[in-house]
Enzyme design. Structure first.
Site, PDB file in Angstrom:
ATOM      1  N   ASP A   1       0.886  -0.894   0.373  1.00  0.00           N
ATOM      2  CA  ASP A   1       0.081   0.168  -0.034  1.00  0.00           C
ATOM      3  C   ASP A   1       0.816   1.368  -0.118  1.00  0.00           C
ATOM      4  O   ASP A   1       0.752   2.324  -0.062  1.00  0.00           O
ATOM      5  CB  ASP A   1      -0.779   0.008   1.392  1.00  0.00           C
ATOM      6  N   SER A   2       2.195   1.387  -0.142  1.00  0.00           N
ATOM      7  CA  SER A   2       3.274   2.264  -0.311  1.00  0.00           C
ATOM      8  C   SER A   2       2.840   3.226  -1.325  1.00  0.00           C
ATOM      9  O   SER A   2       3.249   3.868  -1.728  1.00  0.00           O
ATOM     10  CB  SER A   2       4.945   1.491  -0.343  1.00  0.00           C
TER      11      SER A   2
ATOM     12  N   ASP B   1      -1.193  -6.361  -0.526  1.00  0.00           N
ATOM     13  CA  ASP B   1      -1.583  -5.200   0.973  1.00  0.00           C
ATOM     14  C   ASP B   1      -2.206  -5.368   1.601  1.00  0.00           C
ATOM     15  O   ASP B   1      -3.189  -4.371   1.022  1.00  0.00           O
ATOM     16  CB  ASP B   1      -0.332  -4.818   0.527  1.00  0.00           C
TER      17      ASP B   1
ATOM     18  N   LYS C   1      -0.397  -9.652   2.831  1.00  0.00           N
ATOM     19  CA  LYS C   1      -0.315  -9.448   4.298  1.00  0.00           C
ATOM     20  C   LYS C   1      -0.838  -8.116   5.202  1.00  0.00           C
ATOM     21  O   LYS C   1      -1.507  -6.971   4.002  1.00  0.00           O
ATOM     22  CB  LYS C   1       1.345  -8.344   4.264  1.00  0.00           C
TER      23      LYS C   1
ATOM     24  N   GLU D   1      -1.330  -5.293   8.574  1.00  0.00           N
ATOM     25  CA  GLU D   1      -0.177  -4.797   9.846  1.00  0.00           C
ATOM     26  C   GLU D   1      -0.914  -5.065  11.546  1.00  0.00           C
ATOM     27  O   GLU D   1      -2.009  -4.463  11.551  1.00  0.00           O
ATOM     28  CB  GLU D   1      -0.317  -3.271   9.596  1.00  0.00           C
TER      29      GLU D   1
ATOM     30  N   GLU E   1       9.963  -3.482  10.326  1.00  0.00           N
ATOM     31  CA  GLU E   1      10.167  -2.655   9.818  1.00  0.00           C
ATOM     32  C   GLU E   1      10.740  -1.434  10.991  1.00  0.00           C
ATOM     33  O   GLU E   1       9.869  -1.231  12.369  1.00  0.00           O
ATOM     34  CB  GLU E   1       8.610  -2.037   8.908  1.00  0.00           C
TER      35      GLU E   1
HETATM   36  O1  KIV Z   1       3.636  -0.837   2.213  1.00  0.00           O
HETATM   37  C1  KIV Z   1       4.733  -1.269   2.240  1.00  0.00           C
HETATM   38  O2  KIV Z   1       5.897  -1.379   0.463  1.00  0.00           O
HETATM   39  C2  KIV Z   1       5.477  -2.082   2.828  1.00  0.00           C
HETATM   40  C3  KIV Z   1       6.181  -2.982   2.813  1.00  0.00           C
HETATM   41  C4  KIV Z   1       7.448  -0.972   3.516  1.00  0.00           C
HETATM   42  C5  KIV Z   1       6.960  -4.011   3.795  1.00  0.00           C
HETATM   43  O3  KIV Z   1       4.476  -2.834   3.673  1.00  0.00           O
END
Ligand code: KIV
Length: 293
Positions: free
Chosen positions: A58-59, A97, A127, A129, A196
Site C-alpha cells: 500500500d506504499s 497488501d 499482508k 499490519e 519494519e
Molecule cells: O507497503 C509496503 O510497501 C510495505 C513494505 C514497506 C513492507 O508494507
C-alpha cells in the site's frame, strides 16, 4: 548454512515460489528477497531478476499516487495494481497488501477482502499490519486457506497513533511487546513476518525465536529476508528516502534528463527524424493529390 539453493536466482524459467519455499529458505539459512511492485513492467523486471517475492504494497499510495501516507488507499486501488503485477510476474510469490480499513472493521469483511486479492487479482497471499489485536483476523483468513504475512514495528497505517514514521521497539518494554506480538502472530498462523524499522539486535533475536521467516526493512541483517520499496531502491521517489534504504540507481535524475532532452529535440525539430517517420510512396501521394482536387 546449507549449500543447497532453494530457488535459483537468475534462471529464466524458475519454479513458482511458494510459502513452503520461504520456510525452507529460513531452515537453510538462505536469505529471502522481496521487492514491491505496482505495475506490469516493473513486476516483469523483478520476476526476471529472480527475486523470490513481490509485495504489491500500500506504499503505492505514497510513491505512485502521491498521497502523504498510506491511509487513503482503497481496496479498488490495490486490486487494480495487483492485477497488473500478476500479469507481469509468473514465478515470484505475490503478496497483496491489505489497505487501511479493509480488515479492521470486522473479521468477515477482512476474510472477504483477503479473498478478493486471490480471486480477483491473482495474488498468492495477503499482508496485514498489527500484532495481538489482529490475531483473530489472521486466524480467520488463514482458516480459509489464504496465506497471511504479518507486519510489526513501524506499521504505516498507524502513523497517527505512532506519532509519525518513527522506529519502533527501542525501549525494553516496547521490545518485549514486539517479541510477544511476533509469537502471537506465529501462533495465529502467519507464514512470514515483516519487521519494519526496529533495532537490528531485536529483529535478529525475534528471527531466532520464531520458526517462520522474518522479512526486514530497516531492521538489519539478522532477518531471514529483506524487502525494499522499489521506488526507493531505484531513486524514483524524490520526496523523501528513509535512512535504511540503499539506493541502487537514480531513475528520477535519469527521467529528468530524458524528458529535458525530448523537450529540446522537439523544440529544435531534431525529433522526429526520418527514421521515426512513416513513408508514403510518390505514386500514392500523386494519386492522393488528384483525389483531393
Ligand atoms: O507497503 C509496503 O510497501 C510495505 C513494505 C514497506 C513492507 O508494507
Amino acid at each position: 548454512m546449507s549449500t543447497t539453493t532453494i530457488s535459483p536466482s537468475t534462471s529464466q524459467q524458475r519454479k513458482k515460489v511458494t510459502t513452503l519455499m520461504f520456510r525452507q529458505k529460513k531452515e537453510h539459512g538462505e536469505p529471502i528477497t522481496m521487492l514491491t511492485a505496482y505495475d506490469y513492467p516493473t513486476a516483469m523486471a523483478i520476476d526476471k531478476a529472480g527475486i523470490d517475492s513481490i509485495l504489491v504494497g500500500d506504499s503505492l499510495g505514497m510513491v505512485v499516487l502521491g498521497y502523504e501516507n498510506t491511509l487513503p488507499v482503497t481496496m479498488e486501488d490495490m486490486l487494480h495494481h495487483a492485477r497488473a503485477v500478476s500479469r507481469g510476474a509468473k514465478s515470484a510469490l505475490l503478496v497483496g497488501d491489505m489497505p487501511f480499513m479493509s480488515y479492521q472493521v470486522s473479521v468477515e469483511e477482512a476474510v472477504r477482502n483477503a479473498g478478493r486479492f486471490l480471486q480477483q487479482a491473482g495474488m498468492d497471499a495477503v499482508k496485514l499490519e498489527g500484532g495481538r489485536e489482529r490475531a483473530d483476523v489472521v486466524r480467520a483468513i488463514v482458516g480459509t486457506g489464504i496465506p497471511v504475512m504479518g507486519h510489526l514495528g513501524l506499521t504505516p497505517q498507524s502513523v497517527h497513533q505512532l506519532g509519525g514514521f518513527r522506529a519502533q521497539g527501542k525501549t525494553a518494554s516496547a521490545a518485549k511487546r514486539l517479541l510477544e506480538d511476533a509469537h502471537i502472530l506465529e501462533e495465529a498462523g502467519v507464514f512470514s513476518l515483516v519487521l519494519e524499522s526496529v533495532p537490528a539486535r531485536l529483529a535478529e533475536y525475534i528471527s531466532k525465536q520464531i520458526s517462520i521467516p522474518t522479512i526486514g526493512i530497516g531492521a538489519g541483517a539478522g532477518c531471514d529476508g529483506q524487502v525494499l520499496v522499489t521506488h526507493d531502491l531505484l531513486g524514483l521517489f524524490e520526496r523523501f528516502t528513509p535512512k535504511f534504504v540503499k539506493q541502487y540507481a537514480n531513475f528520477h535524475a535519469e527521467m529528468n534528463k530524458a524528458f529535458t532532452e525530448y523537450l529540446d529535440d522537439v523544440e529544435t525539430k531534431r525529433f522526429p527524424a526520418v527514421e521515426h517517420t512513416v513513408e508514403m510512396s510518390d505514386d500514392e501521394w500523386d494519386m492522393f493529390q488528384k483525389e483531393i482536387k
